[in-house]
Scaffold this motif. Structure first.
Motif, PDB file in Angstrom:
ATOM      1  N   UNK A 135       0.807  -1.225   0.000  1.00 31.31           N
ATOM      2  CA  UNK A 135       0.000   0.000   0.000  1.00 31.31           C
ATOM      3  C   UNK A 135       0.842   1.278   0.000  1.00 31.31           C
ATOM      4  N   UNK A 136       1.950   1.297   0.752  1.00 36.61           N
ATOM      5  CA  UNK A 136       2.729   2.539   0.902  1.00 36.61           C
ATOM      6  C   UNK A 136       3.913   2.616  -0.062  1.00 36.61           C
ATOM      7  N   UNK A 137       3.983   1.652  -0.974  1.00 38.28           N
ATOM      8  CA  UNK A 137       5.137   1.579  -1.858  1.00 38.28           C
ATOM      9  C   UNK A 137       4.868   2.418  -3.110  1.00 38.28           C
ATOM     10  N   UNK A 138       5.934   2.994  -3.670  1.00 38.88           N
ATOM     11  CA  UNK A 138       5.767   3.766  -4.907  1.00 38.88           C
ATOM     12  C   UNK A 138       5.883   2.859  -6.129  1.00 38.88           C
ATOM     13  N   UNK A 139       5.171   3.194  -7.207  1.00 35.77           N
ATOM     14  CA  UNK A 139       5.114   2.322  -8.381  1.00 35.77           C
ATOM     15  C   UNK A 139       6.486   1.875  -8.884  1.00 35.77           C
TER      16      UNK A 139
END
Ligand SMILES: Nc1ncnc2c1ncn2[C@@H]1O[C@H](COP(=O)(O)OP(=O)(O)OP(=O)(O)O)[C@@H](O)[C@H]1O
Ligand SMILES: [Mg+2]
Lengths: 244, 466
Positions: A135-139
């Motif tokens: 959820x908190x990870x960047x693409x």
């Protein structure tokens, strides 16, 4: 649900008019799962993009639930697009937002529901995609398959009536194709209306309820999968399959 | 030209405005507190006292003095000016208050003794001075080499790039003091020139008062006192050149700081204006390209960028200061500088912002639209945050070039860092050290901001490192 009438799309390429969609009239009903196949450059993507107005038709009309969405006068295209999800070949996740924000941005800005509800729904979608820990990870730090699953979740949170997939697995490594196709199959099982442009013939055969064959901006054959893959009528289609 | 009468205006406003170029000690110069002082200032003070009003002094570049006077933004000019033919068409001159002559400076070992020896020699002059016109019109003389400061001519003389320098007598004394082992002044008086005060043509009532004041000062010996006061102070200053030089840099550090402050403030404010203007201009063009709206504004934006980038900033500064703002009766130099450089950098910022937006993948727009987000939301939440990362480092580069470009503001008489260096050059008659100090300060700021760019880039692109 979706229909086109005499749809024509021209592009200007080097100051020359090129007809990419040359008069398509067709109708797509609720619950149909339409595979769009055909040679490269035949206008498959352009057709899909005309359906949600990313390309503006040169002439002819597109109808959504009976409403002409090509006439700018009595149609708010942004409103229509909420009901027409789209999944792109190259994912197009918002690079400046993390996974959760990618999914919640549109419903939050468009105020379709209240914020807590949107977030809860986003998290449950992520769970369904097997990505709750991202959820908190960047693409940029996701794999291709993970990116495409986020993109699907991003489309799904709008509760669309139809989802348009434009080669959703073409940019993926073979081992990731399966995980994405599995998600799409799941959606199909739930009765989602969908159009997907694909080169995965086996997948098309398995999932589609109807197959459209594009050639030169026209649908030259439109049949159920059994017929299309086992006994194609049009010589161009037969020639195309002979290469596989 | 019709008759003008400044006196009424002067009396009604309670102030008289004098214009000069405070780079010609002892007639006019900026002292260590940043105030304009000198012989011309003392005389002007007497004129103001005679009328019974307050004296207002403004310093601009020498070329700009008559422009300012003609435009009416000043009432008279006192700048060690001589009466000349070209000038007399639009201006009237007072009786002379000082008479001087041009002299030849040569190297100690030079064989040049008089003007007849100058034929075919390389001569340096200060641009627009009597020495300049003397050498330009003299038969057999080479075209003189024109410098903006006599001190620069002298350093070329010392370095043997010139054979002689022609300057007025007082300046000659200044220039050779402390360099007596290197250069000397020859005996011949080349010209006779009278220093006069200048007013607009036909401003006879005012001119009459000025002449009365000059006559009175001559009669009662006050004029002589003023001259003695400044000239003796100068010779005293020159006793030990090294001590004097150190002292001067210490004394003028305040001026350098003031200049530095102006340079930074002009740059910062201009960039703020530029970012605001440039972003709007860029958005017009992007909006037109994306969805065909705002065609007219987009054309205006394109025109603006083309015009600003296609003309020299110094010309833009002149237009803003002498034409545009003066039309509204505004003569604020700082405002002119900020407006000029703000509008100027706006054009560059517009291109920076536009290419920052264009470089964002089209798919980002399309993904936004496909969810039903309107253009505004797509720009605000998806495109601009990403574009900002591309834009910010380039924007700091723009700040750096802006910082250096503002060094031309001295031309309208604003004391920025470069101008402060100029002022010190004109006081010390030294070409090298003030320039070095100024250059080092610029370099120091630029290095700091360059460092900032690389730090910023590391932070901004952290997410992208895969
Ligand atoms: N924006 C555009 N501007 C100009 N030409 C375009 C544009 N988009 C598509 N085309 C042209 O239209 C034709 C059809 O393109 P389209 O992408 O619809 O084909 P496709 O069937 O999806 O092909 P592929 O299987 O390679 O994706 C191509 O010749 C393409 O070059
Ligand atoms: Mg395609």
């Amino acid at each position: 649900m979706l229909a086109t009438k005499d749809l024509i799309k021209d592009f200007k390429i080097l100051n020359k008019k090129v007809r990419v969609i040359s008069g398509i009239t067709t109708q797509i009903n609720q619950g149909e799962r339409i595979a769009i196949i055909g040679p490269s450059g035949s206008g498959k993507s352009t057709f899909l993009r005309c359906l949600n107005g990313l390309e503006k038709a040169t002439s002819g009309s597109v109808f959504f639930k009976g409403k002409n969405i090509t006439s700018t006068r009595d149609c708010d295209i942004n409103e229509i697009r909420r009901h027409l999800g789209m999944v792109f070949q190259h994912f197009n996740l918002f690079a400046n937002l993390n996974v959760l924000q990618n999914i919640t941005l549109a419903p939050t800005k468009l105020k379709t529901k209240d914020k807590d509800k949107i977030k809860k729904e986003a998290i449950s979608l992520l769970k369904k995609m097997g990505l709750e820990d991202k959820a908190r990870v960047y693409p940029s730090s996701l794999s291709g398959g993970q990116k495409q699953r986020v993109a699907i979740a991003r489309a799904l949170i709008m509760n669309p009536d139809v989802i348009l997939f434009d080669e959703p697995t073409s940019a993926l490594d073979p081992e990731m194709i399966k995980e994405v196709l599995l998600v799409i199959k799941e959606l199909a099982k739930d009765g989602m209306t969908m159009l997907f442009v694909t080169h995965e013939m086996r997948f098309a055969q398995e999932v589609a309820s109807r197959v459209m064959f594009f050639d030169n901006g026209k649908i030259i054959e439109d049949a159920d999968p059994k017929e299309m893959f086992n006994a194609p009528q049009h010589p161009r289609v037969r020639e195309f399959f002979s290469k596989f | 030209m019709c008759a003008v009468d400044s006196i009424e205006k002067i009396k009604s406003t309670g102030q008289v405005k004098m214009i000069t170029n405070a780079e010609f000690p002892p007639f006019e110069f900026i002292d260590d507190k940043g105030d304009i002082k000198g012989i011309d200032i003392d005389i002007s003070q007497k004129i103001a006292e005679e009328i019974g009003v307050k004296l207002n002094i403004e310093s601009v570049s020498f070329d700009a003095i008559l422009l300012e006077l003609e435009s009416g933004s000043a009432d008279f000019a006192a700048a060690a000016m001589t009466s000349s033919e070209e000038r007399s068409q639009n201006f009237s001159f007072s009786d002379p208050y000082f008479t001087t002559t041009q002299r030849i400076l040569v190297k100690k070992e030079s064989k040049i003794k008089s003007s007849s020896d100058l034929v075919g020699k390389k001569i340096g002059v200060a641009i627009g001075t009597v020495g300049d016109s003397y050498c330009s019109s003299k038969e057999g003389f080479l075209e003189p080499v024109r410098f903006s400061k006599p001190a620069d001519a002298v350093s070329d003389l010392i370095n043997s790039r010139l054979d002689a320098v022609v300057v007025d007598d007082l300046t000659a004394d200044q220039l050779i003091s402390g360099k007596l082992d290197l250069i000397k002044k020859t005996e011949e008086n080349l010209t006779q020139e009278d220093y006069v005060i200048v007013v607009r043509k036909n401003d006879e009532n005012f001119l009459h008062i000025i002449n009365e004041v000059i006559a009175k000062l001559k009669d009662n010996g006050e004029l002589q006192k003023i001259f003695d006061n400044y000239l003796s102070a100068q010779t005293e200053n020159k006793k030990d050149p090294q001590v004097v030089a150190d002292n001067i840099y210490y004394k003028y550090s305040g001026l350098i700081l003031k200049g530095l402050k102006n340079t930074i403030l002009i740059t910062v404010f201009s960039l703020i204006v530029g970012v605001f203007l440039g972003t709007i201009m860029a958005l017009f063009r992007v909006a037109y390209k994306e969805n065909g709206r705002l065609k007219f504004l987009s054309l205006i934006s394109k025109f603006y960028v083309t015009v600003i980038r296609g003309t020299p900033v110094i010309v833009q500064l002149f237009i803003v200061y002498y034409v545009f703002l003066s039309r509204f009766g505004i003569s604020d130099k700082f405002l002119s500088a900020v407006l000029t450089f703000g509008v100027n950098s706006g054009a560059y910022v517009a291109e920076i912002v536009r290419s920052g937006i264009i470089s964002i993948d089209k798919g980002q727009f399309e993904a936004g639209y496909s969810l039903g987000l309107p253009y505004k939301d797509v720009m605000l939440n998806i495109i601009m945050p990403q574009a900002t990362r591309n834009i910010l480092p380039t924007l700091i580069s723009e700040f750096i070039s802006l910082l250096k470009e503002t060094s031309v503001v001295g031309i309208i008489g604003l004391t920025d860092l470069t101008r402060a260096g100029d002022v010190i050059r004109s006081v010390t008659y030294e070409a090298f050290t003030p320039l070095l100090i100024v250059a080092i300060i610029y370099l120091f700021i630029v290095i700091i901001f360059t460092k900032m760019i690389s730090l910023l880039k590391q932070r901004l692109f952290k997410h992208d490192i895969q």
